[in-house]
Design an enzyme around this catalytic site. Structure first.
Site, PDB file in Angstrom:
ATOM      1  N   LYS A 163       0.832  -1.192   0.000  1.00  0.00           N
ATOM      2  CA  LYS A 163       0.000   0.000   0.000  1.00  0.00           C
ATOM      3  C   LYS A 163       0.877   1.256   0.000  1.00  0.00           C
ATOM      4  O   LYS A 163       1.928   1.308   0.645  1.00  0.00           O
ATOM      5  CB  LYS A 163      -0.905   0.014   1.234  1.00  0.00           C
ATOM      6  CG  LYS A 163      -1.938  -1.104   1.264  1.00  0.00           C
ATOM      7  CD  LYS A 163      -2.946  -0.962   0.138  1.00  0.00           C
ATOM      8  CE  LYS A 163      -4.062  -1.975   0.234  1.00  0.00           C
ATOM      9  NZ  LYS A 163      -4.996  -1.700   1.332  1.00  0.00           N
ATOM     10  N   GLN A 212      -0.595 -12.811  10.618  1.00  0.00           N
ATOM     11  CA  GLN A 212      -1.029 -12.669   9.235  1.00  0.00           C
ATOM     12  C   GLN A 212       0.234 -12.574   8.393  1.00  0.00           C
ATOM     13  O   GLN A 212       1.338 -12.511   8.933  1.00  0.00           O
ATOM     14  CB  GLN A 212      -1.878 -11.408   9.085  1.00  0.00           C
ATOM     15  CG  GLN A 212      -1.131 -10.159   9.517  1.00  0.00           C
ATOM     16  CD  GLN A 212      -2.046  -9.079  10.063  1.00  0.00           C
ATOM     17  OE1 GLN A 212      -3.095  -9.345  10.622  1.00  0.00           O
ATOM     18  NE2 GLN A 212      -1.632  -7.818   9.899  1.00  0.00           N
ATOM     19  N   ASP A 272      -2.721  -6.405   0.795  1.00  0.00           N
ATOM     20  CA  ASP A 272      -1.321  -6.726   1.086  1.00  0.00           C
ATOM     21  C   ASP A 272      -1.187  -7.725   2.237  1.00  0.00           C
ATOM     22  O   ASP A 272      -0.070  -8.003   2.680  1.00  0.00           O
ATOM     23  CB  ASP A 272      -0.542  -5.454   1.428  1.00  0.00           C
ATOM     24  CG  ASP A 272      -1.185  -4.622   2.546  1.00  0.00           C
ATOM     25  OD1 ASP A 272      -2.381  -4.830   2.830  1.00  0.00           O
ATOM     26  OD2 ASP A 272      -0.487  -3.771   3.119  1.00  0.00           O
ATOM     27  N   ASP A 282      -2.630  -8.374  17.415  1.00  0.00           N
ATOM     28  CA  ASP A 282      -3.460  -7.747  16.399  1.00  0.00           C
ATOM     29  C   ASP A 282      -4.624  -8.672  16.030  1.00  0.00           C
ATOM     30  O   ASP A 282      -4.422  -9.847  15.704  1.00  0.00           O
ATOM     31  CB  ASP A 282      -2.607  -7.449  15.162  1.00  0.00           C
ATOM     32  CG  ASP A 282      -3.290  -6.519  14.192  1.00  0.00           C
ATOM     33  OD1 ASP A 282      -3.571  -5.376  14.571  1.00  0.00           O
ATOM     34  OD2 ASP A 282      -3.525  -6.946  13.035  1.00  0.00           O
ATOM     35  N   ASN A 283      -5.833  -8.138  16.097  1.00  0.00           N
ATOM     36  CA  ASN A 283      -7.031  -8.868  15.659  1.00  0.00           C
ATOM     37  C   ASN A 283      -7.136 -10.289  16.209  1.00  0.00           C
ATOM     38  O   ASN A 283      -7.319 -11.251  15.452  1.00  0.00           O
ATOM     39  CB  ASN A 283      -7.083  -8.919  14.130  1.00  0.00           C
ATOM     40  CG  ASN A 283      -7.425  -7.577  13.509  1.00  0.00           C
ATOM     41  OD1 ASN A 283      -8.215  -6.816  14.052  1.00  0.00           O
ATOM     42  ND2 ASN A 283      -6.809  -7.278  12.389  1.00  0.00           N
ATOM     43  N   GLU A 297      -6.035  -6.658  20.887  1.00  0.00           N
ATOM     44  CA  GLU A 297      -6.552  -5.552  20.075  1.00  0.00           C
ATOM     45  C   GLU A 297      -7.791  -6.090  19.362  1.00  0.00           C
ATOM     46  O   GLU A 297      -7.738  -6.509  18.216  1.00  0.00           O
ATOM     47  CB  GLU A 297      -5.489  -5.069  19.071  1.00  0.00           C
ATOM     48  CG  GLU A 297      -5.901  -3.833  18.285  1.00  0.00           C
ATOM     49  CD  GLU A 297      -6.319  -4.123  16.849  1.00  0.00           C
ATOM     50  OE1 GLU A 297      -6.692  -3.169  16.145  1.00  0.00           O
ATOM     51  OE2 GLU A 297      -6.287  -5.295  16.421  1.00  0.00           O
ATOM     52  N   LYS A 329       1.044   4.487   9.113  1.00  0.00           N
ATOM     53  CA  LYS A 329       1.077   3.075   8.738  1.00  0.00           C
ATOM     54  C   LYS A 329       1.697   2.875   7.359  1.00  0.00           C
ATOM     55  O   LYS A 329       2.241   1.798   7.064  1.00  0.00           O
ATOM     56  CB  LYS A 329      -0.342   2.503   8.728  1.00  0.00           C
ATOM     57  CG  LYS A 329      -0.957   2.299  10.093  1.00  0.00           C
ATOM     58  CD  LYS A 329      -2.431   1.973  10.002  1.00  0.00           C
ATOM     59  CE  LYS A 329      -2.720   0.807   9.084  1.00  0.00           C
ATOM     60  NZ  LYS A 329      -4.163   0.509   9.010  1.00  0.00           N
TER      61      LYS A 329
END
Length: 683
Positions: free
Chosen positions: A270, A330, A365, A400-401, A429, A539
């Site tokens: 990105k 991820q 991504d 994360d997640n 999170e 980010k």
């Protein structure tokens, strides 16, 4: 007619009876009937509750009992009734060390209270006067025989007075209710028919699991350089980022949190503001983990080496900071796992691997992981990675997640890690539905992001503060982050500097855990059009900030944040979650709450009480009459002035006022939107 004899109570197997001699029900804090432990940190006051009653009219008492990890009783706290006619009792327990503790509630016949109540009623009516006094004499004589020292002397004196027919009846009865007698009985009551509830689990984890101030920065931005001649960036490194640690420590933070520090993929990378095309100078999102240089077990070459990371961790530790890193499960399309373990991802019917989505957001991504094809293999690989970072000094992981991975996986991973390394902390999170957020906490996450970020009105704040401090406090520890790289709320976008102060005060005083993402102290508030996130988001690009210049020119919130963290460190009341009481005000934008803690149990002079008053309208001044629940402030007689008022000291402005049950308040969001008032104690 049957000739069989009736069963007696002795014929019933006691192990099959659910009620004890004194019934005890609805014990709290108990998480899903004890399947999961309630949580605490050392020195935290836990409110223990239970419903305790008995048949007939005799009175009962209750005690909360604390067992250490070896199963030894280390504390027994007298409980007190709450709510008229509800048979509900509450007490306080305070564990002092970490480990797997437990607690129970004891119910018992209160022999003294029953006798004293009956004696008062009957003697006043002239019924069984000598009989009641004789029963009291016997009661205190027996109790004195079971005690020693000063306690025994006090009881013997009471017994003698009760038996002294030369004294008036009123004096004889009064001798059984003196301050000396009641003080002993409150500490060490005369108990009969003692019955215990089951013991329930209590997990006590290290302090940073439940208390702490977090600060987040991107190490690649700390020390990044822009060359206008070549129009090229030079990334910051762990060595340059280490120079920023002093700034974070000076603001009195406890944890420095780093977004992912691993190699970043180039496929579908990105660009600025989440655009789909990246230029050669665009660094990409750190959450798109994995490249030919490695994956989750590697460091981005621009940041340095493992030796550089170890030096960064050491530097932080020397300044009193702990390093938290991101555990983002991820992968970018370039991650080594994509070729070595394609079964760890989801393959669609067209043969492509599914990328991450959170409609309407798309993350081309990033490939999410799929645990269903090789649960054991993927789980063991993640455990290996966590162990690797622990070996490099990491004791805190911001995950994360986590709500997109199986709960059973988290329960296994955190349980396994904490069995090997009891001090490791996992922060969830998980901005998702309450049942999943709560389940993650029960599965082992020590703390979690929360809905605080979007609770802005007085009604929303009061409701949420009550929820997290009462309803879910046994297992869910909310970390009140004021902002994140993903979240820039409308309140901050349009509220001006006052909004930043308001949210900081609420976060720093509403929960023992709070967090700040870099740039908050510079009042960064411009959003990408149509989004609740920053324009020119860090980010996707480097960010240069001159924190020192902003502070020198008075354009920084850093001194204010520093003051809030200083207050947190010097006032123990802010270190507990359950001790929050909401008070009332006449203005619908003025929030009032207090926090109280007695640092030395039984010592009124050690009481720490704060009253926080916040104008949550960032655009104006608000006036209100604040009405306080004085019982929640635990005022001692010596704390009160002759007119019944007491002194409060504003820890932000340094001013002092006399306050009482009703108080006029005016707070101007353009100047100072909050009071943090310390109740002055007179020892």
């Amino acid at each position: 007619m049957s000739t069989s004899s009736a069963l007696t109570p002795e014929d019933l197997p006691s192990k099959d009876l659910r009620f004890g001699r004194i019934p005890i029900t609805n014990v709290a804090p108990v998480v899903e009937y004890g399947r999961f432990p309630a949580k605490a940190v050392p020195g935290e006051d836990l409110v223990i509750g239970a419903t305790v009653f008995r048949e007939g009219h005799d009175l009962v008492g209750a005690s909360a009992v604390l067992y250490d990890p070896e199963g030894t009783v280390v504390a027994r706290s007298r409980m007190h009734p709450v709510g008229l006619g509800l048979d509900r009792w509450e007490g306080m327990l305070r564990p002092v060390g970490t480990g797997h503790w437990s607690f129970a509630v004891e119910g018992w016949a209160d022999v003294y209270a029953t006798w004293h109540h009956n004696a008062e009623v009957k003697i006043a009516a002239g019924v069984d006067v000598e009989l009641m006094l004789t029963e009291g004499h016997q009661l205190f004589t027996s109790a004195a025989a079971e005690r020693s020292g000063a306690d025994a002397e006090v009881f013997r004196a009471a017994a003698a007075a009760l038996a002294d027919t030369g004294l008036p009846v009123e004096e004889r009865l009064a001798a059984a209710g003196t301050e000396a007698v009641t003080a002993i009985l409150d500490r060490d009551p005369i108990r009969d028919l003692v019955t215990s509830s089951d013991r329930f689990p209590l997990l006590v984890e290290r302090e940073l699991a439940g208390r702490g101030a977090w600060y987040e920065f991107f190490p690649r931005s700390e020390g990044a350089q822009w060359d206008p001649a070549t129009r090229e960036w030079t990334s910051g490194t762990f060595r340059t980022a280490a120079r920023s640690l002093q700034r974070v420590a000076d603001m009195q933070f406890d944890v420095i949190y780093l977004p992912p520090i691993h190699p970043i993929g180039t496929t579908h990378r990105k660009g600025p503001n989440n655009t789909l095309v990246a230029g050669p100078q665009d660094p990409g999102s750190p959450w798109a983990i994995g490249a030919p240089e490695g994956g989750h077990d590697a460091i981005h070459p621009d940041l340095g080496t493992f030796e550089d990371f170890d030096a960064f961790v050491d530097s932080a530790r020397e300044l009193g900071l702990e390093v938290a890193i991101d555990l983002a499960l991820q992968a970018s399309p370039d991650h080594p796992w994509v070729t070595s373990h394609p079964e760890w991802f989801t393959t669609r019917v067209d043969g492509s691997i599914a990328y991450a989505e959170n409609p309407p957001k798309k993350y081309q991504d990033i490939y999410p992981l799929n645990f269903d094809n090789d649960y054991e293999g993927l789980s063991q690989e993640i455990l290996r990675i966590v162990r690797l970072w622990i070996s490099h000094g990491v004791q805190i992981f911001r995950v994360d997640n986590p709500h997109t991975k199986p709960l059973r996986f988290w329960e296994w991973l955190i349980g396994t890690v904490n069995a090997e390394y009891p001090g490791v902390i996992f922060l969830a999170e998980a901005f998702t539905r309450p049942p999943m957020m709560h389940a993650l906490a029960k599965a082992g996450f020590q703390q979690s992001y929360s809905y605080f970020t979007w609770r802005n009105t007085r009604e929303e704040i009061e409701e949420y503060f009550t929820e997290v401090s009462r309803e879910s406090s046994a297992f869910f520890r909310p970390n009140f982050f004021v902002n994140t790289p993903d979240i820039l709320t409308e309140f901050l976008q349009f509220g001006g500097p006052g909004a930043f102060k308001i949210r900081a005060v609420l976060a720093a005083t509403g929960s023992p855990l709070w967090g700040v993402y870099a740039g908050y102290e510079l009042f960064e508030h411009v959003a990408r059009p149509g989004a609740e996130e920053y324009i020119d988001n860090e980010k996707f690009e480097y960010k240069q900030r001159d924190f020192a210049a902003a502070e020198a020119e008075g354009r920084s919130l850093a001194p204010y944040i520093t003051r809030l963290n200083e207050i947190r460190r010097t006032h123990p009341a802010l270190g507990d979650l359950e001790n929050l009481t909401v008070h009332s005000s006449t203005d619908d934008c003025t929030v009032v709450y207090s926090k109280h803690k007695e640092t030395l149990p039984g010592d009124p002079s050690s009481r720490d009480t704060l009253i926080i008053v916040v104008n949550v309208d960032p655009h104006s001044a608000r006036e209100s009459t604040v009405t306080l629940d004085l019982d929640a402030l635990h005022l001692a007689p010596q704390d009160l002035n002759e007119d019944g008022t007491f002194w409060v000291d504003d820890l932000i402005s340094g001013q002092s006022w006399r306050w009482g049950a009703h108080n006029y308040v005016r707070l101007d969001a353009h100047f100072e939107p909050a009071h943090i008032l310390s109740v002055r104690r007179n020892s």
